[in-house]
Design an enzyme around this catalytic site. Structure first.
Site, short mmCIF file in Angstrom:
data_model
loop_
_atom_site.label_atom_id
_atom_site.label_comp_id
_atom_site.label_asym_id
_atom_site.label_seq_id
_atom_site.Cartn_x
_atom_site.Cartn_y
_atom_site.Cartn_z
N ASP A 86 12.28 -17.64 -9.07
CA ASP A 86 12.93 -17.57 -10.39
C ASP A 86 13.74 -18.84 -10.60
O ASP A 86 14.85 -18.96 -10.09
CB ASP A 86 13.83 -16.34 -10.47
CG ASP A 86 14.37 -16.15 -11.88
OD1 ASP A 86 14.08 -17.00 -12.74
OD2 ASP A 86 15.07 -15.14 -12.12
N HIS A 119 13.08 -11.20 -19.45
CA HIS A 119 13.17 -12.33 -18.55
C HIS A 119 11.76 -12.84 -18.27
O HIS A 119 10.77 -12.16 -18.53
CB HIS A 119 13.84 -11.88 -17.24
CG HIS A 119 14.29 -13.01 -16.38
ND1 HIS A 119 15.04 -14.06 -16.85
CD2 HIS A 119 14.10 -13.26 -15.05
CE1 HIS A 119 15.29 -14.90 -15.87
NE2 HIS A 119 14.72 -14.44 -14.76
N CYS A 159 15.05 -18.72 -20.14
CA CYS A 159 14.25 -18.47 -18.94
C CYS A 159 12.79 -18.84 -19.13
O CYS A 159 12.15 -19.32 -18.18
CB CYS A 159 14.40 -17.01 -18.50
SG CYS A 159 14.15 -15.85 -19.83
#
Lengths: 331, 654
Positions: free
Chosen positions: B470, B454, B410
């Site tokens: 995201d 994250h 991520c």
């Protein structure tokens, strides 16, 4: 600084001792250590422990650390519980004098004490002595419902009675953080005999007796008859022939010992100072006893007839020890 | 060969060494290796010295050891303060003390150091799993102390252990009372050393590989209890530190924070929840995107909307928060902020990504929404791979990831996305935090672990303000819908594979986690409010500090009375037998006639004397005397003798 502290401490201890003496009064034998007369204070280790717990408490509150506080509280409680245990270990112990062992001046006298209790729980690590943490202190354990003995030693500095004026029973069981103690002011005393003089002057030989001149004396020379065997009789004196004949156990008796007898007289030592006379008499008494000779002792106002044996010796030595002792010295 | 004047074997040394080892144990991973080795060597040496009776270390050597190790500690930590250096220092002090242990007092000092080490371990960590070790070590240390101070060397170990156990059991109720009632003052009273050790958790800097490293840990980051419905997984974005500064490779929080606070408006219903953070040694408080209310006294909000606690979170901490899913944050953007969030390194790194951004900007005439959409489509359609083990990247990390390797976690996606946005003229920043979480049905709360760590982006859009984008969701929607395990290949080192594979193990783990949660709420976080609640439940109206103090004093008093009574009962003399008791009755009655037994007078002799002193009582007393003598000294005492003695004593009228 350190000297000053020591001085301060000695002063406080003296004051406290006097206060305790006034509070408790003199003790009579046997002494029971009741709750009211047991004192308790933290030891140096206990103070360190307390300081450590304070630091832990502050740190725990500062960091809001509940587990740290929990450990601190557990240790605080443990310390308080051991405090109660130290007190409980001492309360209910009874003390009595078993024996006051006399000694010569320059040596020591001993007091054998019996410690007993009637509870079903052992009382470990009881310490008996004159001051705290002294090397001469005796440590003993009391088993459940049992007893044990401890001996206190005092130096015999002067002829006469040596009084055991006060001693301390203490314990820092179980963790050494608290010391509980009780002060005992017993009326115990032991006798300090005069220091024996150097072997210089020969003892005065007054008389030699033979045969049955000494009435009732039992000697070792002439056979005088048989008497029934008693426990403790020498096996060499058992009439084995009579026993072999089936007449039972008898002990042979003899009479008419060859006895050398002395009279040790205080007045015969004119020209010596009083103490030296007593020391000389003491030496003679000891030597005569060692050689198995009979002796009599004459002191102004006291007269002990001719006799032999340890009891006689002790009687004579005691007479020497207590001769013209000023009673004020006892206080 | 025992030297002359050598100390005889030291009582309790073995126990003390064992207790010290138990206390040092949990510190070993945090101590420099040389400290542990030194302590081990000194323990071994002291033990053999005790066996052989060799001489202990002379004073100069001890002084040298203490000085050298102090300097070495200072060299290692640059301080003697704080838990880390303090612990190492304590361990060295224990070692130095061992060099000179001659007396029980020296051993006691080592025992104290052992307790302090236990305490230091608790300052470091307060987890439930430590409790058995804590209790065991405390017990062992107490046994060692008992052994050291036992008077005779022969006391069997079993006795000592049992005696210590009894003491601890007696101490436990008082400890509990103190724990419950001792006032918890709101600290701290002095500055807490900020140089606490690194803990697992988010950092204020993000380099490719950081978040995937963090994700390899299955540790709990925080737990959340919702006062209402739990939001679905794809909405569970836990916002942490926001990173603005990019150097071509890493992202950082700005050091100077003089930016205006943005205007935030919330719409729709709020979500209320309590978040319980595990200590992470940083100030930020994770919150559901975007928090609307928080305890004002403990928490402030930064210019980039991160919640910051007043102090680093070094203990388990809980906060009641409200968040809204629907909001507008920063309808207008300050020029300084815009400049900050458009800045890119000027040294020409990642040139291809910058070129991509500029191209997107021209193609969509600077329309931010279209630019975002196109980049996300690119992530979705081109062969990008979501993996915890991406290939290593060199100097132009974003370029290499975006155009060559196309494999990343991520943080790679968030970083690349933000760089391209900035190049396209859209203000953008990287947000780190956690996403998702596992619901624990046993406790009714959500567990968020480090593996849920994250990173995503926020872009500023005209009219909408800061909006969350995201890019990971475009590449691996399973990660957002489910968890990390669902999103990566099966051979990757994701924690919790066993949990995923075995439902039974999952139950065990969740059960254990629920117990830990209770421990955290009830014990670790027990505070003044909990104390007042406790008093309230016990029926105290309107409890305050005074009630607490009274309760503490009262329960202490009760405890001491109970303890004294218990000890008196324990040391009680055995009960007197019947003849003895009856004789006591006789003595009590005869006291009215002024008769008391002498110190050495036997019961029979005393009654005999009483018979002569009181001729009127001579007959009954004579009976009593004969019966007593028969019971005490007779060859075969009979039961009815006792009955007759009872009768005789009861009918004795003085």
């Amino acid at each position: 600084m350190r000297r000053w502290l020591r001085y301060l401490r000695a002063r406080i201890e003296r004051r406290a001792g006097a206060w305790i003496r006034r509070r408790q009064g003199a003790d009579t034998d046997p002494v029971e250590l009741r709750r009211q007369r047991i004192y308790i204070l933290p030891t140096r280790l206990g103070v360190a422990y307390g300081a450590m717990l304070c630091a832990m408490l502050l740190g725990g509150m500062n960091y809001n650390n509940n587990l740290g506080l929990g450990l601190t509280f557990l240790l605080v409680s443990l310390g308080l519980v051991t405090m109660h245990h130290a007190h409980g270990t001492l309360a209910g112990v009874r003390l009595r004098l078993l024996e006051a062992v006399p000694g010569f001046v320059g040596g020591e006298v001993r007091f054998r004490l019996l410690l007993e209790h009637s509870s079903n729980v052992a009382r470990p690590a009881l310490e008996i002595g004159f001051a705290r943490a002294e090397s001469g202190n005796v440590t003993t354990d009391l088993p459940p419902r049992g007893s044990s003995d401890a001996t206190l030693v005092l130096p015999a500095q002067r002829r006469g009675r040596v009084a055991l004026e006060r001693f301390i029973v203490s314990t820092s069981h179980p963790f050494g953080l608290f010391r509980a103690w009780a002060v005992v002011h017993p009326a115990y005393s032991a006798i300090a005999w005069p220091r024996p003089a150097e072997r210089a002057m020969p003892p005065p030989l007054i008389a030699t007796d033979t045969g049955g001149a000494q009435t009732g004396a039992i000697g070792a020379e002439d056979f005088a008859g048989l008497r029934p065997f008693q426990a403790g009789d020498s096996l060499r004196r058992v009439a084995w022939k009579a026993y072999a004949r089936g007449q039972g156990l008898y002990t042979k008796q003899f009479a008419g010992t060859d006895v050398v007898s002395h009279v040790f007289d205080y007045e015969s030592l004119a020209g010596l100072p009083a103490e030296s006379r007593l020391e000389q008499l003491c030496r003679w008494v000891l030597d005569a006893q060692e050689r198995g000779e009979a002796f009599a002792l004459r002191l102004p106002g006291t007269s002990i007839d001719t006799n032999v044996g340890p009891a006689h010796r002790e009687r004579c030595l005691n007479a020497l020890a207590l001769f013209e002792v000023r009673e004020a010295a006892r206080a | 060969m025992r030297e002359p004047n050598a100390p005889s074997r030291l009582r309790g040394l073995a126990w003390v060494l064992a207790a010290l080892a138990a206390a040092v144990g949990p510190h070993v991973p945090h101590l420099p290796a040389w400290v542990t080795l030194l302590l081990l060597a000194v323990c071994a040496w002291r033990w053999t010295a005790d066996l052989r009776g060799t001489r202990l270390a002379p004073l100069p050597l001890r002084v040298v050891v203490v000085l050298v190790s102090t300097v070495a500690i200072f060299g290692t930590y640059r301080t003697l303060n704080g838990i880390e250096a303090g612990t190492a220092f304590l361990v060295l002090m224990a070692a130095a003390k061992l060099l000179e242990t001659r007396t029980s007092r020296d051993l006691t000092v080592i025992v104290f150091i052992g307790w302090f080490l236990l305490y230091a371990a608790l300052l470091r960590e307060q987890s439930l799993s430590q409790l058995p070790w804590l209790l065991g070590s405390t017990f062992l240390t107490a046994v060692a102390l008992m052994r050291v101070h036992a008077s005779s060397a022969q006391a069997p170990a079993g006795h000592i252990v049992r005696r210590t156990l009894r003491l601890l059991l007696l101490a436990a109720p008082l400890a509990l009372l103190l724990f419950l009632l001792f006032p918890r003052l709101p600290g701290p009273f002095w500055g807490i050393d900020s140089r606490t050790e690194a803990r697992t958790g988010l950092d204020d800097e993000m380099t490719p590989g950081d978040v995937s490293d963090l994700s390899a840990s299955g540790e709990v980051a925080f737990r959340v209890r919702f006062f209402g419905a739990t939001p679905p997984p794809e909405q569970r974005y836990w916002r942490g530190p926001v990173l603005h500064e990019f150097d071509g490779r890493s992202w950082r929080r700005p050091s100077a924070q003089a930016f205006p606070q943005p205007q935030v408006t919330f719409r729709g219903p709020g979500i209320r929840y309590r978040i319980t953070l595990q200590p992470h040694a940083r100030r930020w408080v994770l919150a559901l995107d975007l928090p609307a209310t928080w305890p004002e006294r403990e928490i402030t909000q930064s210019f980039d909307l991160t919640l910051l606690s007043a102090r680093p979170i070094n203990n388990v901490a809980a906060f009641d928060l409200t968040s809204h899913m629907d909001f507008t944050a920063g309808a207008s953007l300050a020029a300084s902020m815009r400049r900050k969030d458009l800045a890119l390194p000027l040294d020409g790194t990642n040139a291809r990504s910058v070129a991509l951004g500029r191209e997107l900007a021209t193609r969509h005439a600077g329309n931010p929404r279209a630019i975002v959409g196109e980049l996300l489509t690119m992530f979705r359609q081109q062969p990008f791979v979501y993996t915890m083990q991406p290939p290593l990247l060199a100097d132009n990390a974003v370029d290499e990831f975006l155009f060559d390797t196309r494999k990343g976690f991520c943080e790679h996606y968030a970083s690349a996305f933000t760089v391209v946005m900035r190049a396209a003229g859209v203000p953008a920043r990287v947000v780190t935090g956690y996403q998702g979480g596992e619901f624990n049905p046993f406790g009714g709360y959500l567990i968020v672990r480090q593996s849920d760590a994250h990173a995503w982006s926020e872009v500023w859009l005209e009219g909408r303000g800061w909006s969350r984008v995201d890019p990971t969701a475009a590449v691996a929607p399973e990660r957002i819908q489910g968890s990390l395990i669902d999103a990566v290949a099966e051979d990757e080192p994701v924690p919790g594979r066993l949990r995923d594979a075995s439902p039974l193990w999952l139950q065990v783990e969740l059960g254990w986690d629920a117990v830990n949660d209770i421990w955290n709420q009830r014990v670790v976080r027990f505070d003044a409010q909990s104390q007042f609640d406790l008093l309230d439940r016990l029926g105290v109206d309107d409890p305050d500090w005074r009630a607490l103090g009274l309760g503490l004093a009262g329960s202490l008093a009760v405890f001491f009375v109970v303890l004294s009574t218990y000890l008196a009962w324990r040391y009680r003399p055995p009960p007197r037998d019947w003849p003895g008791r009856l004789h006591d009755v006789v003595v009590a009655r005869l006291r009215k006639r002024g008769l008391t037994p002498g110190p050495a007078e036997s019961p029979v002799a005393f009654i005999e004397r009483a018979e002569q002193a009181c001729p009127d009582l001579a007959r009954p007393l004579g009976d009593i005397r004969k019966l007593y003598a028969a019971l005490r000294y007779g060859p075969s005492p009979r039961i009815d003798d006792l009955q007759r003695l009872k009768h005789a004593v009861n009918s004795l009228r003085v």
